[in-house]
Enzyme design. Structure first.
Site, PDB file in Angstrom:
ATOM      1  N   SER A  51       3.552  -2.184  10.332  1.00  0.00           N
ATOM      2  CA  SER A  51       5.002  -2.254  10.576  1.00  0.00           C
ATOM      3  C   SER A  51       5.635  -3.567  10.144  1.00  0.00           C
ATOM      4  CB  SER A  51       5.319  -1.971  12.056  1.00  0.00           C
ATOM      5  OG  SER A  51       4.989  -0.631  12.361  1.00  0.00           O
ATOM      6  N   HIS A  73      -9.405   1.037   5.032  1.00  0.00           N
ATOM      7  CA  HIS A  73      -8.145   1.308   5.729  1.00  0.00           C
ATOM      8  C   HIS A  73      -8.398   2.312   6.861  1.00  0.00           C
ATOM      9  CE1 HIS A  73      -4.082   2.554   6.623  1.00  0.00           C
ATOM     10  NE2 HIS A  73      -3.669   1.477   5.987  1.00  0.00           N
ATOM     11  N   ASN A  79       0.863  -1.185   0.000  1.00  0.00           N
ATOM     12  CA  ASN A  79       0.000   0.000   0.000  1.00  0.00           C
ATOM     13  C   ASN A  79       0.898   1.233   0.000  1.00  0.00           C
ATOM     14  OD1 ASN A  79      -1.803   2.034   0.548  1.00  0.00           O
ATOM     15  ND2 ASN A  79      -2.303   1.352   2.630  1.00  0.00           N
ATOM     16  N   LYS A 116       0.009   4.237  -0.253  1.00  0.00           N
ATOM     17  CA  LYS A 116      -0.672   5.417   0.332  1.00  0.00           C
ATOM     18  C   LYS A 116      -0.462   6.628  -0.595  1.00  0.00           C
ATOM     19  CE  LYS A 116      -0.063   3.283   4.789  1.00  0.00           C
ATOM     20  NZ  LYS A 116       0.057   3.406   6.236  1.00  0.00           N
ATOM     21  N   GLU A 172      -6.777   4.712   7.944  1.00  0.00           N
ATOM     22  CA  GLU A 172      -6.529   6.126   7.632  1.00  0.00           C
ATOM     23  C   GLU A 172      -7.740   6.741   6.953  1.00  0.00           C
ATOM     24  OE1 GLU A 172      -2.819   5.529   5.573  1.00  0.00           O
ATOM     25  OE2 GLU A 172      -1.880   5.013   7.486  1.00  0.00           O
ATOM     26  N   GLY A 226       2.862   2.091  10.859  1.00  0.00           N
ATOM     27  CA  GLY A 226       3.893   3.120  10.740  1.00  0.00           C
ATOM     28  C   GLY A 226       4.621   3.442  12.032  1.00  0.00           C
ATOM     29  N   GLU A 264      -5.107  -5.039  10.745  1.00  0.00           N
ATOM     30  CA  GLU A 264      -4.111  -3.995  10.932  1.00  0.00           C
ATOM     31  C   GLU A 264      -4.396  -3.229  12.223  1.00  0.00           C
ATOM     32  OE1 GLU A 264      -2.147  -2.756   6.935  1.00  0.00           O
ATOM     33  OE2 GLU A 264      -3.837  -1.456   7.345  1.00  0.00           O
TER      34      GLU A 264
END
Ligand code: PGA
Length: 252
Positions: free
Chosen positions: A212, A96, A12, A14, A98, A172, A166
């Site tokens: 991660s 996702h 991904n 992003k 985000e 991250g 996730e």
């Protein structure tokens, strides 16, 4: 049981990547000889068509990072699943964290988006996961149960749907849950899939781990029971890293 599920490594990107970044996709295409998993790279929308051209006749699939739940119409700035299918995209990431946070996407909306992507014959990578606060409050399973049960439409099957677990606090951050925690949640997700679909689909549907994933931890993560691959963010941007993660999937 694990043997029957082909692993998937999905990258991904992003909101990263310009035309020059496509050299990374060329390097991935050219440097992998024996690939024992499905590989998907999800660059930003601007790069989809060119990425698709670069991977033609190779083992790499190109996916999108989002789609609208309607097919067409007055939705400025949006792209529909049928538009993605039109240019040969066969995978889309939906739900996702985000997008749930920054774009206020609800589980009900994600359900509609998944239905739209299924009607365009896209494989949907559905992301679920708890926040740090959910975890501290002992709410992890409840949150994941709500996300899985409410977002998966009746059309979900092992071909058109892949779940990505996730944990938001792991994205991250360099933090990763323990092996035992990951296996427990993946097993739990599989039990939820069984409730929504049936035993056979639950056995065959792939559940990826994301958050991660790196060149250092990928071998251990990919060997865990019920972990059928990885959704990789930061470590998917450089071919050298992503290649090492792809190579961590050995012949089964
Ligand atoms: P990360 O991102 O690998 O950079 O933690 C994963 C993701 O958000 O899909």
């Amino acid at each position: 049981m694990n043997n029957k599920r082909k692993k998937m490594i999905a990258g991904n990107w992003k909101m990263n990547g310009v035309l020059a970044s496509l050299d990374e996709i060329k390097a991935i295409r050219d440097s992998n000889k024996n690939v024992y998993c499905d590989v998907v790279i999800c660059p930003p929308t601007t790069l989809l068509m060119e990425a698709k051209r670069i991977v033609r006749d190779s083992f790499i699939n190109i996916g999108a990072q989002n789609c609208h739940h309607n097919n067409s119409g007055a939705h400025t700035g949006e792209v529909s699943s049928s538009m993605l299918a039109d240019i040969g995209i066969n995978t889309v990431i939906l739900g996702h964290s985000e997008r749930r946070t920054n774009n206020f996407e609800t589980t009900a909306l994600i359900n509609k988006k998944i239905q739209a992507s299924h009607s365009s014959n896209l494989t949907t990578i559905v992301c679920v996961g708890e926040s740090e606060l959910d975890r501290t409050n002992g709410q992890t399973k409840q949150i994941i149960q709500d996300q899985v049960m409410d977002s998966l439409p009746l059309s979900a099957n092992e071909i058109n749907t892949v779940i990505a677990y996730e944990p938001i606090w792991a994205i991250g951050t360099g933090k990763v849950p323990s092996a035992i925690e990951i296996m427990e949640i993946h097993k739990f997700i599989r039990s939820l899939i069984k409730k929504i679909t049936n035993q056979s689909t639950a056995k065959k549907m792939r559940i990826l781990y994301g958050g991660s994933v790196s060149t250092k931890n990928c071998s251990e993560l990919l060997n865990l029971t019920d972990v059928d691959g990885a959704l990789v963010g930061g470590a998917s941007l450089l071919a050298s890293d992503f290649n090492r993660i792809i190579s961590a999937v050995k012949k089964q």
